[in-house]
Design an enzyme around this catalytic site. Structure first.
Site, PDB file in Angstrom:
ATOM      1  N   SER A   8      21.694 -80.809 -35.411  1.00  0.00           N
ATOM      2  CA  SER A   8      22.460 -79.658 -35.918  1.00  0.00           C
ATOM      3  C   SER A   8      23.571 -79.274 -34.940  1.00  0.00           C
ATOM      4  CB  SER A   8      21.541 -78.468 -36.210  1.00  0.00           C
ATOM      5  OG  SER A   8      21.006 -77.925 -35.031  1.00  0.00           O
ATOM      6  N   ASN A   9      23.329 -79.434 -33.649  1.00  0.00           N
ATOM      7  CA  ASN A   9      24.397 -79.149 -32.675  1.00  0.00           C
ATOM      8  C   ASN A   9      25.522 -80.174 -32.766  1.00  0.00           C
ATOM      9  OD1 ASN A   9      23.839 -76.796 -30.734  1.00  0.00           O
ATOM     10  ND2 ASN A   9      21.832 -77.768 -30.953  1.00  0.00           N
ATOM     11  N   MET A  85      16.664 -85.991 -25.727  1.00  0.00           N
ATOM     12  CA  MET A  85      15.354 -85.687 -25.164  1.00  0.00           C
ATOM     13  C   MET A  85      14.912 -86.744 -24.150  1.00  0.00           C
ATOM     14  SD  MET A  85      14.941 -82.834 -26.544  1.00  0.00           S
ATOM     15  CE  MET A  85      13.251 -82.406 -26.149  1.00  0.00           C
ATOM     16  N   ILE A  87      15.241 -87.696 -19.899  1.00  0.00           N
ATOM     17  CA  ILE A  87      15.693 -87.264 -18.571  1.00  0.00           C
ATOM     18  C   ILE A  87      16.736 -88.271 -18.093  1.00  0.00           C
ATOM     19  CG2 ILE A  87      14.982 -87.022 -16.163  1.00  0.00           C
ATOM     20  CD1 ILE A  87      12.292 -85.945 -17.217  1.00  0.00           C
ATOM     21  N   HIS A 104      20.546 -76.077 -23.847  1.00  0.00           N
ATOM     22  CA  HIS A 104      19.109 -75.863 -23.638  1.00  0.00           C
ATOM     23  C   HIS A 104      18.719 -74.516 -24.255  1.00  0.00           C
ATOM     24  CE1 HIS A 104      15.244 -76.280 -21.631  1.00  0.00           C
ATOM     25  NE2 HIS A 104      15.340 -74.998 -21.329  1.00  0.00           N
ATOM     26  N   ASP A 140      17.618 -79.624 -16.292  1.00  0.00           N
ATOM     27  CA  ASP A 140      17.991 -78.281 -16.753  1.00  0.00           C
ATOM     28  C   ASP A 140      18.524 -77.407 -15.615  1.00  0.00           C
ATOM     29  OD1 ASP A 140      17.368 -78.865 -19.378  1.00  0.00           O
ATOM     30  OD2 ASP A 140      15.279 -78.324 -19.124  1.00  0.00           O
ATOM     31  N   GLU A 169      23.323 -71.512 -30.372  1.00  0.00           N
ATOM     32  CA  GLU A 169      23.719 -72.796 -29.766  1.00  0.00           C
ATOM     33  C   GLU A 169      24.959 -73.345 -30.459  1.00  0.00           C
ATOM     34  OE1 GLU A 169      19.398 -74.502 -28.261  1.00  0.00           O
ATOM     35  OE2 GLU A 169      20.330 -75.419 -29.995  1.00  0.00           O
TER      36      GLU A 169
END
Ligand code: GRF
Length: 186
Positions: A8-9, A85, A87, A104, A140, A169
């Protein structure tokens, strides 16, 4: 843009560019989960999409090298992790210094890591939100570009709170891209 989930972002950023609220272009989406919502949105929106599946890579550095190649080939100026998702390693951070963004669902530095919305609910805070920030090797962390606060309402559950945070967001991510670009220019 890099996405693992619903996307969605990703769609919100494409919409901001297309409506000329943001002077930018989304030239490539990379997904790591074949068939994810983001991939389907890219097909609908006509944005080139590449699958780089972490399951095909022996380690994080190998995955990030493949990401860097894809981004370099597409000649991107900025890389936006929109629900990516995985790292990331210093390899990717250093390939795009001050050009790698993340979104985030908390007011960082509170509630880093997985399930930030669940963490906020469990902590019983009355205010949470979302943060768009530049990425540093620590998870983060990194300079904040834009934050939006969201009140936790009586009776909120994970779904209702997540939905309100996501609306914010979608609003702040285009602002963050504009700020990151201005920061580089200026
Ligand atoms: C967002 O809540 C973002 O904050 C987090 O992952 C979620 C992605 O949602 N990092 P979507 O795939 O953009 O809908």
């Amino acid at each position: 843009m890099l996405a693992s989930g619903q996307g969605s972002n990703f769609e919100a950023l494409v919409a901001a560019c297309r409506s000329q609220h943001l002077n930018a272009q989304v030239v490539l989406l990379v997904v790591n989960n074949p068939g994810c919502g983001a991939e389907q949105r890219a097909a609908r929106l006509g944005i080139p999409c590449q699958r780089i599946n972490h399951r095909d890579h022996p380690n994080r550095a190998s995955l990030d090298s493949a990401l860097i190649s894809a981004c370099q080939q597409a000649q991107v100026d900025l890389v936006v992790m929109a629900g990516w998702m995985r790292i990331v390693t210093p390899l990717l951070v250093e390939a795009y210094p001050d050009r790698l963004l993340n979104i985030h669902p908390s007011l960082l530095p509170s509630f880093r890591g997985l399930d930030a919305v669940g963490q906020a609910l469990a902590a019983g805070v009355q205010l949470t939100g979302c943060t768009a920030h530049l990425v540093r090797p620590e998870v983060d962390a990194g300079p904040v570009l834009v934050q939006a606060a969201v009140a936790v309402l009586a009776g909120d559950d994970h779904r209702s709170l997540s939905a309100r945070i996501q609306r914010q967001e979608h609003r702040i991510l285009p602002l963050a891209v504009a700020l990151a670009a201005a920061r580089l220019a200026g």
